[in-house]
Design a protein around this motif. Structure first.
Motif, short mmCIF file in Angstrom:
data_model
loop_
_atom_site.label_atom_id
_atom_site.label_comp_id
_atom_site.label_asym_id
_atom_site.label_seq_id
_atom_site.Cartn_x
_atom_site.Cartn_y
_atom_site.Cartn_z
N LEU A 47 -5.75 -41.66 17.02
CA LEU A 47 -5.55 -42.50 17.92
C LEU A 47 -5.38 -41.86 19.32
O LEU A 47 -4.42 -41.22 19.42
CB LEU A 47 -4.65 -43.58 17.67
N ASP A 48 -6.10 -42.23 20.22
CA ASP A 48 -6.09 -41.66 21.56
C ASP A 48 -5.81 -42.74 22.68
O ASP A 48 -6.82 -43.42 23.01
CB ASP A 48 -7.27 -40.41 21.96
N LEU A 49 -4.71 -42.92 22.90
CA LEU A 49 -4.26 -44.09 24.20
C LEU A 49 -4.32 -43.24 25.43
O LEU A 49 -3.50 -42.40 25.67
CB LEU A 49 -3.18 -44.63 23.77
N THR A 58 5.08 -36.15 38.54
CA THR A 58 5.72 -35.00 37.82
C THR A 58 7.09 -35.26 37.35
O THR A 58 7.99 -34.32 36.91
CB THR A 58 6.04 -33.94 39.03
N GLU A 59 7.66 -36.45 37.20
CA GLU A 59 8.70 -36.97 36.54
C GLU A 59 8.50 -37.30 35.20
O GLU A 59 7.69 -37.19 34.49
CB GLU A 59 9.41 -37.89 37.42
N ASP A 60 9.22 -38.52 34.72
CA ASP A 60 9.37 -38.86 33.35
C ASP A 60 7.97 -39.69 33.08
O ASP A 60 7.84 -40.56 33.87
CB ASP A 60 10.53 -39.72 32.99
N VAL A 61 7.42 -39.39 31.99
CA VAL A 61 6.53 -40.36 31.29
C VAL A 61 6.93 -40.69 30.09
O VAL A 61 7.34 -39.97 29.12
CB VAL A 61 5.25 -39.73 31.04
N VAL A 62 7.14 -42.01 29.69
CA VAL A 62 7.70 -42.44 28.42
C VAL A 62 6.78 -43.29 27.67
O VAL A 62 6.15 -44.31 28.37
CB VAL A 62 8.96 -43.29 28.63
N GLN A 77 1.59 -37.08 19.78
CA GLN A 77 2.01 -35.94 21.10
C GLN A 77 1.53 -36.83 22.24
O GLN A 77 0.49 -37.63 22.38
CB GLN A 77 1.13 -34.69 20.91
N SER A 78 2.30 -36.64 23.28
CA SER A 78 1.94 -37.04 24.76
C SER A 78 1.71 -35.82 25.38
O SER A 78 2.30 -34.89 25.69
CB SER A 78 3.45 -37.71 25.34
N ILE A 79 0.40 -35.86 26.26
CA ILE A 79 -0.23 -35.11 27.03
C ILE A 79 -0.48 -35.57 28.48
O ILE A 79 -0.80 -36.62 28.60
CB ILE A 79 -1.76 -34.39 26.30
N VAL A 80 0.12 -34.72 29.50
CA VAL A 80 -0.04 -35.24 30.69
C VAL A 80 -0.91 -34.34 31.81
O VAL A 80 -0.69 -33.06 31.55
CB VAL A 80 1.51 -35.29 31.36
N THR A 87 -3.30 -38.61 38.03
CA THR A 87 -2.56 -37.95 36.54
C THR A 87 -3.07 -39.00 35.41
O THR A 87 -3.01 -40.00 35.39
CB THR A 87 -0.76 -38.36 36.69
N THR A 88 -3.59 -38.25 34.28
CA THR A 88 -3.92 -38.88 33.14
C THR A 88 -3.16 -38.50 31.85
O THR A 88 -2.56 -37.48 31.88
CB THR A 88 -5.40 -38.31 32.79
N VAL A 89 -2.72 -39.51 31.38
CA VAL A 89 -1.81 -39.55 30.24
C VAL A 89 -2.38 -39.97 29.21
O VAL A 89 -2.81 -41.05 28.89
CB VAL A 89 -0.46 -40.46 30.67
N HIS A 90 -1.92 -39.06 28.05
CA HIS A 90 -2.63 -39.47 26.64
C HIS A 90 -1.37 -39.45 25.68
O HIS A 90 -0.47 -38.93 25.57
CB HIS A 90 -3.57 -38.19 26.06
#
Length: 255
Positions: A47-49, A58-62, A77-80, A87-90
């Protein structure tokens, strides 16, 4: 003046800002990708959200699941990925399990504010069949649920209105922020401005209109002031979950 079509995109503030300092005040992270609000995936698959924002974060991604912060591991895993201006967040889950379905929320923090995106995930057994086109709308869960209890578990409130993510208004006018959800919401509705809960008064009123299957929420500000510009968020609570909608407001002088 009403901004041109080009300015209604990422640089809309530059059309009305007299200097870059005003632009900095309203440059909050905004989701710009076409996110699927409901995702159906099969047990055991990856699953890739994915969510894309229009700021370099550049700061927190939760990431949270049903309101609880997700602990990252080899399994989750969280990938930024930071580009020049986006910015793309997975959130990648290997071999997704049935217990990992629910309401996922990606919250990103930025020096000028915070934004979030909610995605509802339904995990179905391997032998599940693709729902018909009709079921892919509001009743998509009914096609795979064997009984109403499974439907109840995934029936979370979702924003269904075409919300303007950025609004420009003139000082002294009435500001009406309107969001519609696909559930009848009988519990708390909370509005915040730049992360702080708004205190309601004769000047600022929250109105909740419940229909048969939908709820429309208004935040009405009479004679809006310059200090009331910023990032507004409408948070709705429901017996099966929570959802939110973010709107950025820029207040410009009368002249």
């Amino acid at each position: 003046e009403q901004p041109c079509e080009y300015c209604e995109k990422l640089e809309f503030e530059q059309h009305v800002a007299e200097d870059i300092s005003l632009l900095d005040e309203v440059a909050v992270p905004r989701c710009i990708s076409e996110v699927e609000k409901e995702i159906i995936t099969v047990e055991g698959e990856q699953l890739d959200l994915t969510v894309q924002f229009d700021s370099v974060i550049t700061e927190d991604v939760v990431w949270t699941l049903d309101g609880e912060e997700i602990e990252l591991s080899d399994h989750i895993q969280s990938i930024v990925e930071c580009g020049d201006v986006t910015t793309t967040v997975h959130l990648i889950i290997e071999n997704v399990e049935m217990i990992e379905e629910g309401v996922y929320e990606c919250k990103v923090h930025h020096e000028h504010g915070e934004s979030s995106q909610v995605i509802s995930v339904l995990v179905v057994p391997i032998e599940w069949e693709q729902p018909c086109e009709y079921c892919e709308k509001l009743e998509f869960e009914q096609h795979v649920a064997e009984d109403i209890s499974l439907l109840d578990e995934v029936a979370v409130p979702r924003c269904i209105s075409e919300v303007e993510k950025e609004i420009i208004t003139v000082e002294g006018e009435q500001l009406d922020l309107t969001v519609q959800f696909d559930s009848v919401i009988t519990e708390d509705v909370v509005w915040t401005l730049d992360g702080e809960e708004i205190e309601l008064s004769d000047h600022i009123q929250s109105i909740v209109e419940c229909g048969d299957v939908t709820t429309t929420v208004h935040l009405i500000i009479e004679n809006v002031e310059m200090i009331e510009e910023g990032v507004y968020e409408c948070k709705v609570h429901h017996e099966h979950g929570e959802s939110s909608q973010v709107i950025s407001v820029l207040v410009v002088p009368i002249e």
